[in-house]
Scaffold this motif. Structure first.
Motif, mmCIF file in Angstrom:
data_model
loop_
_atom_site.group_PDB
_atom_site.id
_atom_site.type_symbol
_atom_site.label_atom_id
_atom_site.label_comp_id
_atom_site.label_asym_id
_atom_site.label_seq_id
_atom_site.Cartn_x
_atom_site.Cartn_y
_atom_site.Cartn_z
ATOM 1 N N GLN A 20 -0.698 7.213 -10.216
ATOM 2 C CA GLN A 20 -0.709 6.678 -8.861
ATOM 3 C C GLN A 20 -0.336 5.205 -8.953
ATOM 4 O O GLN A 20 -1.018 4.416 -9.614
ATOM 5 C CB GLN A 20 -2.092 6.825 -8.226
ATOM 6 C CG GLN A 20 -2.146 6.283 -6.804
ATOM 7 C CD GLN A 20 -3.553 6.287 -6.240
ATOM 8 O OE1 GLN A 20 -4.525 6.107 -6.980
ATOM 9 N NE2 GLN A 20 -3.682 6.494 -4.949
ATOM 10 N N LEU A 41 2.086 4.446 -1.743
ATOM 11 C CA LEU A 41 1.561 5.281 -2.808
ATOM 12 C C LEU A 41 2.666 6.160 -3.359
ATOM 13 O O LEU A 41 3.427 6.757 -2.602
ATOM 14 C CB LEU A 41 0.413 6.162 -2.308
ATOM 15 C CG LEU A 41 -0.797 5.421 -1.711
ATOM 16 C CD1 LEU A 41 -1.853 6.426 -1.316
ATOM 17 C CD2 LEU A 41 -1.356 4.441 -2.716
ATOM 18 N N GLN A 93 0.316 1.781 -6.736
ATOM 19 C CA GLN A 93 -0.096 1.251 -5.444
ATOM 20 C C GLN A 93 0.283 -0.221 -5.355
ATOM 21 O O GLN A 93 -0.073 -1.019 -6.224
ATOM 22 C CB GLN A 93 -1.616 1.429 -5.304
ATOM 23 C CG GLN A 93 -2.144 1.217 -3.903
ATOM 24 C CD GLN A 93 -3.620 1.575 -3.863
ATOM 25 O OE1 GLN A 93 -4.436 0.970 -4.552
ATOM 26 N NE2 GLN A 93 -3.964 2.562 -3.072
ATOM 27 N N GLN A 148 0.707 -4.827 -8.569
ATOM 28 C CA GLN A 148 0.923 -3.389 -8.482
ATOM 29 C C GLN A 148 -0.138 -2.702 -9.330
ATOM 30 O O GLN A 148 -0.338 -3.048 -10.491
ATOM 31 C CB GLN A 148 2.329 -3.023 -8.961
ATOM 32 C CG GLN A 148 2.759 -1.610 -8.597
ATOM 33 C CD GLN A 148 4.217 -1.354 -8.922
ATOM 34 O OE1 GLN A 148 4.747 -1.928 -9.860
ATOM 35 N NE2 GLN A 148 4.870 -0.508 -8.156
ATOM 36 N N TRP A 174 0.802 -1.215 0.000
ATOM 37 C CA TRP A 174 0.000 0.000 0.000
ATOM 38 C C TRP A 174 0.843 1.277 0.000
ATOM 39 O O TRP A 174 0.389 2.329 0.447
ATOM 40 C CB TRP A 174 -0.975 0.035 1.185
ATOM 41 C CG TRP A 174 -1.969 -1.059 1.113
ATOM 42 C CD1 TRP A 174 -1.913 -2.243 1.786
ATOM 43 C CD2 TRP A 174 -3.129 -1.114 0.299
ATOM 44 N NE1 TRP A 174 -2.974 -3.028 1.447
ATOM 45 C CE2 TRP A 174 -3.758 -2.353 0.535
ATOM 46 C CE3 TRP A 174 -3.725 -0.245 -0.623
ATOM 47 C CZ2 TRP A 174 -4.935 -2.730 -0.097
ATOM 48 C CZ3 TRP A 174 -4.902 -0.619 -1.249
ATOM 49 C CH2 TRP A 174 -5.479 -1.844 -0.984
#
Length: 315
Positions: A28, A14, A30, A37, A12
């Motif tokens: 983004q 970012l 993650q 991913q 998680w």
């Protein structure tokens, strides 16, 4: 004589990459708990917000085309010399002598033997083994040797093979595109890919006289590093088109220090296109940062986009 040139996280977490306003792309990334991913992109197109996302297994991004390397003339010469020495040891011909005709280069060679006929046969035999060693090296690092223009050989990234070997790893991206565009045309899909890829940061080419792979990133490495040069983006775009539109013909066009994609699709009157091998190809340049629509190529390259002048390879 062979004359060649070089044509060159914890769960998680970012990571946000904001580009200049002109590019208007946000990424983004993650890291998910299942080992995937998540890549989420957002940009503005004609005043409308565009979202596109997909998941890639982290293991795939780490293992993707790991044997791809920059071409090293010195290493290629070393492999040829080794092949020569190994074959000479097998022949065990005391009267056989081999000398390189060029200082520092293993080919071409001069062979001296008991008879002229023996020398010719040995030279042909040894040269074949040396050239095979060189070819094996090129294949191992995803490079190839092509003929472009009369009498000129170039060593360059094997874009065709990289596309073929990237299909499986890019399936999740193609599936995300299929879900986003369940019913679409070749032009609409190509335009979307251009809108996206042109906004990914452009990595300027290093000197291609030093390495044919300078600046090139295979498709998953491009996505992971969020940057790429012209042929990197062309190969990524072509691979996704091949997955989604397997019957559409594709060619990569090699221009001076540049590469663009040709797509075998129905053209419009304003499209820049090129007829190759009896088929029309609409041109597309995913390089960026200029946001050029399908069928538009920068004016400085148009001089080279002529049948019989342009160098190309089918993908």
């Amino acid at each position: 004589m062979i004359r060649t040139s070089i044509f060159t996280l914890s769960c998680w977490l970012l990571l946000w990459s904001a580009l200049p306003a002109a590019a208007s792309l946000q990424l983004q990334r993650q890291q998910l708990t299942d080992g995937n991913q998540l890549f989420s992109y957002r940009w503005q197109q004609n005043g409308q917000r565009v979202d596109f996302s997909f998941q890639l297994p982290e293991q795939n991004t780490q293992q993707h085309l790991r044997s791809f390397r920059r071409y090293s003339p010195q290493l290629a010469d070393t492999y040829m010399r080794q092949a020569l020495q190994q074959e000479l040891a097998k022949l065990n011909a005391p009267m056989l002598r081999v000398d390189a005709l060029s200082a520092g280069n293993p080919l071409p060679i001069r062979v001296t033997a008991q008879t002229t006929q023996d020398a010719q046969q040995y030279r042909q035999h040894l040269t074949q083994h040396m050239l095979q060693a060189r070819q094996d090296y090129l294949t191992s690092i995803y490079h190839t040797e092509l003929s472009i223009n009369p009498g000129r050989q170039v060593i360059m990234v094997d874009h065709q093979r990289i596309l073929a070997d990237s299909l499986q790893d890019l399936l999740p991206v193609a599936e995300a595109l299929q879900q986003k565009f369940p019913y679409t045309t070749t032009r609409e899909l190509s335009q979307f890919l251009l809108d996206w890829l042109q906004r990914i940061p452009y990595q300027r080419l290093d000197s291609r006289s030093n390495s044919s792979a300078a600046g090139f990133l295979p498709p998953l490495q491009l996505l992971q590093q969020h940057r790429g040069d012209c042929d990197s983006k062309v190969v990524l775009m072509a691979t996704l088109l091949r997955l989604l539109l397997p019957d559409v013909s594709l060619v990569i066009l090699y221009l001076p220090n540049h590469a663009v994609l040709g797509i075998g699709m129905q053209s419009q009157s304003s499209d820049q296109q090129l007829r190759l091998d009896g088929q029309n190809f609409v041109l597309a340049d995913p390089t960026g940062p200029a946001l050029q629509p399908i069928g538009e190529i920068a004016e400085r390259y148009q001089l080279y986009l002529q049948p019989g002048i342009v160098n190309y390879r089918k993908l």
